[in-house]
Design an enzyme around this catalytic site. Structure first.
Site, PDB file in Angstrom:
ATOM      1  N   ASP A 130       0.763  -1.401   0.166  1.00 37.01           N
ATOM      2  CA  ASP A 130       0.023  -0.081   0.012  1.00 37.01           C
ATOM      3  C   ASP A 130       0.934   1.308  -0.085  1.00 37.01           C
ATOM      4  O   ASP A 130       2.240   0.882   0.439  1.00 37.01           O
ATOM      5  CB  ASP A 130      -0.857  -0.039   1.283  1.00 37.01           C
ATOM      6  CG  ASP A 130      -1.683   1.128   1.090  1.00 37.01           C
ATOM      7  OD1 ASP A 130      -2.433   1.568   0.244  1.00 37.01           O
ATOM      8  OD2 ASP A 130      -1.991   1.761   2.493  1.00 37.01           O
ATOM      9  N   ASP A 154      -1.348  -0.710   6.035  1.00 33.01           N
ATOM     10  CA  ASP A 154      -1.534  -0.247   7.617  1.00 33.01           C
ATOM     11  C   ASP A 154      -2.821   0.192   7.813  1.00 33.01           C
ATOM     12  O   ASP A 154      -3.051   0.477   9.126  1.00 33.01           O
ATOM     13  CB  ASP A 154      -0.695   1.161   7.598  1.00 33.01           C
ATOM     14  CG  ASP A 154      -1.289   2.381   7.173  1.00 33.01           C
ATOM     15  OD1 ASP A 154      -2.006   2.293   6.069  1.00 33.01           O
ATOM     16  OD2 ASP A 154      -1.057   3.343   7.715  1.00 33.01           O
ATOM     17  N   ASP A 202      -6.877  -2.263   4.399  1.00 37.25           N
ATOM     18  CA  ASP A 202      -5.833  -3.273   3.891  1.00 37.25           C
ATOM     19  C   ASP A 202      -6.231  -4.772   4.532  1.00 37.25           C
ATOM     20  O   ASP A 202      -5.360  -5.599   3.973  1.00 37.25           O
ATOM     21  CB  ASP A 202      -4.643  -2.805   4.309  1.00 37.25           C
ATOM     22  CG  ASP A 202      -4.130  -1.649   3.303  1.00 37.25           C
ATOM     23  OD1 ASP A 202      -4.673  -1.444   2.439  1.00 37.25           O
ATOM     24  OD2 ASP A 202      -3.653  -0.595   4.060  1.00 37.25           O
TER      25      ASP A 202
END
Length: 775
Positions: free
Chosen positions: A312, A510, A514
């Site tokens: 990410d 994080d 996700d």
């Protein structure tokens, strides 16, 4: 702190060793019968525990090679090979004691987390530091004011009411205390390292706090078994029958039962198959000491096998929240510090995420703020109020103040080109400054990806919901193979599932969005430096430190642990098989065979313990004095950022002004700062920092390119100074263009040079002295 020895293991060792020595003394004294009796008694002392280990293994349905030890002990008694039985007893006891010691050492880091969990909290009763009540930490509620005295562990996550010095080594592995300003987040598990108590307002309960989450993950990690460990356990399923067949064949073919006993003796690898769990648990302990909690041996095994990496962006490759990256001021307005002070004073009352960025910038500059009055905030537009008798406004350019000045138009163009927010600060309806905000790239991100590729990652991509132009810029800087932008959680999950075809996949994220991707990946890695989240619950690996490069370290540790475990089992079992064949051929007597086998076992366990040591690392290890030197230069970088940005601003001011003599005054003032602040810094780095870094890198020309940057910077500063001296009054258009061109060139070189130093040198430290905090 030393581990408390297992009293039973110590007594076991003492009894068997005493029996072996007593028997030997009696034989030397001529009392062979009494000596044999002492050795036989020693054998019987070991036979009891060995029988229990076999029964316990059968009860738990776990295969065990302890059956071979029992048969070997019984065989030595039946064939009257009492010395061999006594030697087996001593080595059996010593192996178990070494196993207990090794396991205690490997578990020490994880067990220490549990041992230091706070049980009591001091809750303020009326807001006064002197009036508090002790409560069980589990009873602290969100919103309570909690007092933490010097030396105590912070029991819950919260917001600091004032500045504090914290020892966060249990969370980050970094031994240097960290100064946190008032209003900053503090995580449970940190220790109050200052001389005065600190006060925080709880934002979580004890059970939901960062430290409690780490402890739960550590307990889960220590309870799990890796696939490799389970494979090693299954070796016993074929090793025991093989041993019995070989021993029986030696007896039948030679008619000598002593050879069968000798085979059983050398096939007694009681500690041997413990090498795999010792290596894996040592690896778990090693990663935990570096701020990476791996949830068990299975996760460690999967981490070692990873070949594909998906990231990410926000909060993973970047800091995860906006930060003031530059301050632009009006030509005739106040300086950067005053612009930030006005904005931060007004933003004290705002909950907006941009307000936090401005307040952190004010704290970094150590500015004293004023409480604002008549504050009015309009969502999506900005905030206005009175500060020190002036009407101050902070917000978007168009709705808040009309641009007017050319410097502000330039700032807006830059904001649009870089796709970053711009906040304009006005005083008494006149724009006096502007703040560029950005979610900055972590300085260790590119280094981490290079380290991962060196460790065996074959393909890396970034998956983000951010806009394509922003994502592509970050992807280029980090060096990923592909960028997937504008993706929602469902699309992220689909990408994870599709890319697993390339090989074992690691996903790093994080946020709550996700969590599905973290759960679907072969290994999910969560960045949980700001506390326990849904992401950390779904992940297999959790980084509790603001250093993404620790992931590369964790993968290297995982692969080293697996390699050591495999090496220990294969080599140890191979040597055992060779010794068994030699015993079957009559080349090893039972007593000698016992010594040979236990030497093999001892060597294998000691080899497995290497997994807890750092091993080789590409990262240079600095001494304490060298770390201070690097941190000092990093702090100078942070303080010089305004000067670097001013080079570009002044170039724009000079270019936009009329070609009269006064138009060069900003450039002349800048030239003084360049010569008195920037050049001494560059020269100091060249003379003191670079030689040390070159030595630590082990390469004579490790800093050669950076030295070339210093030379270019010095040349450009000298050129701008010479052109200012030669400028006529008024300056010609050509002179203005040359001066501005030189300043723009200097700004570009400085930006690149600073970024290279921060990524290449300052990111080698365990802490991150140049990136803004993201907690």
């Amino acid at each position: 702190m030393e581990e408390v020895p297992d009293i039973g293991a110590v007594v076991f060792v003492l009894l068997t060793l005493t029996g072996l020595l007593v028997g030997a003394v009696m034989h030397v004294a001529g009392a062979g019968g009494a000596g044999d009796a002492a050795w036989a008694a020693t054998t019987l002392v070991a036979l009891g525990p060995a029988l229990w280990w076999v029964v316990d293994g059968l009860r738990r349905r776990q295969p065990s090679v302890d059956l071979i030890a029992v048969l070997a002990l019984v065989g030595t008694l039946l064939t009257r090979e009492y010395l061999a039985g006594a030697v087996i007893a001593v080595m059996l006891a010593g192996g178990r004691a070494l196993e207990a010691r090794a396991a205690a050492r490997a578990h020490r880091t994880l067990a220490g987390l549990v041992a230091r969990t706070p049980t009591v909290a001091h809750v303020l009763t009326d807001g006064a530091v002197t009036a508090y009540a002790d409560r069980p930490a589990a009873e602290v509620r969100v919103g309570d004011l909690v007092l933490v005295r010097p030396g105590e562990v912070v029991p819950v996550d919260g917001h600091l009411k004032g500045p504090a010095l914290l020892d966060e080594s249990a969370l980050t592995g970094e031994p240097v205390p960290v100064e946190r300003p008032g209003g900053d987040d503090v995580r449970s598990g940190a220790v109050a390292a200052g001389g005065a108590p600190l006060v925080l307002r709880a934002t979580t309960t004890s059970a939901d706090s960062t430290y409690a989450g780490i402890v739960r993950m550590a307990q889960q990690a220590s309870a799990d078994s890796a696939p490799f460990i389970r494979m090693a356990d299954r070796v016993a399923l074929w090793f025991v029958p093989l041993t019995l067949v070989l021993a029986g064949a030696a007896w039948l073919l030679t008619g000598d039962p002593v050879r069968a006993v000798a085979v059983l003796v050398v096939a007694t690898p009681c500690p041997l198959l413990l090498a795999a769990p010792i290596a894996v648990v040592s690896g778990l302990s090693r990663t935990a000491s570096r701020g990476v909690v791996v949830k068990g041996g299975g996760a460690l095994e999967a981490l070692a096998a990873g070949r594909v990496l998906l990231f990410d962006k926000t909060g993973t490759l970047t800091a995860g929240r906006p930060t003031v990256t530059s301050v632009v001021t009006a030509p005739e307005g106040p300086g950067p510090d005053e612009v930030v002070r006005l904005a931060a004073s007004l933003e004290q009352t705002s909950p907006h995420v941009m307000a936090g960025a401005v307040l952190r910038e004010a704290a970094r500059r150590e500015l004293s703020l004023t409480l604002p009055a008549d504050v009015v905030e309009q969502h999506g537009t900005g905030i206005t109020g009175r500060v020190d008798g002036h009407q101050v406004s902070v917000g978007r350019p168009e709705p808040t103040l009309h641009p007017g000045a050319g410097w502000l138009a330039d700032a807006q163009v830059r904001s649009e080109l870089e796709s970053t927010p711009l906040v304009v600060v006005g005083r008494d309806s006149v724009p006096v400054g502007a703040l560029h905000l950005q979610d900055p790239l972590r300085t260790d991100a590119a280094r981490m990806l290079r380290s991962l590729r060196a460790a065996g990652i074959t393909w890396a991509a970034m998956v983000t919901g951010d806009r394509a132009e922003v994502a592509q810029a970050v992807g280029r800087l980090v060096g990923v193979d592909e960028v997937f932008a504008d993706r929602d959680p469902a699309q992220k999950l689909a990408i994870v599932q599709a890319e697993r075809a390339r090989g074992p996949l690691i996903f790093v994220g994080d946020g709550i969005n996700d969590a599905p991707s973290l759960a679907a990946a072969d290994v999910g890695v969560a960045i949980a430096e700001r506390g326990a989240t849904a992401a950390s619950e779904a992940a297999d690996v959790v980084l509790t430190v603001p250093r993404i490069d620790r992931l590369a370290e964790a993968i290297l540790v995982a692969r080293r642990s697996r390699r050591i475990a495999l090496q220990s089992v294969v080599v140890g079992m191979g040597l055992s098989l060779v010794a068994m064949v030699a015993a079957a051929l009559g080349w090893l007597a039972p007593a000698v065979g016992a010594l040979v086998q236990e030497v093999i076992d001892l060597a294998v366990i000691l080899n497995a313990l290497r997994a807890i040591t750092p091993g080789r690392s590409a990262r240079p290890r600095f001494t304490a004095g060298e770390q201070d030197e690097v941190r000092a230069r990093a702090a100078e970088h942070v303080s010089l950022r305004d000067l670097v940005d001013e080079v570009r601003v002044v170039a724009g001011q000079v270019l936009a002004a009329r070609p009269d003599y006064g138009a060069l005054n900003p450039a002349r003032a800048l030239q003084v700062r360049l010569e008195t602040e920037l050049l001494p810094h560059e020269e100091d780095e060249e003379q003191s920092l670079y030689p040390m870094l070159a030595a630590r890198h082990g390469q004579g020309d490790a800093t050669g390119v950076m030295s070339r940057g210093h030379a270019e910077i010095t040349t450009l500063v000298a050129r701008s100074g010479r052109m200012l001296e030669l400028a006529s009054a008024p300056p010609t258009p050509a002179q203005v263009r040359e001066i501005c061109g030189t300043l723009y060139e200097l700004h570009a070189v400085l930006r690149l040079h600073f970024a290279q130093e921060e990524e290449g040198f300052f990111s080698l430290l365990d802490d991150d002295p140049v990136s803004p905090p993201s907690g």
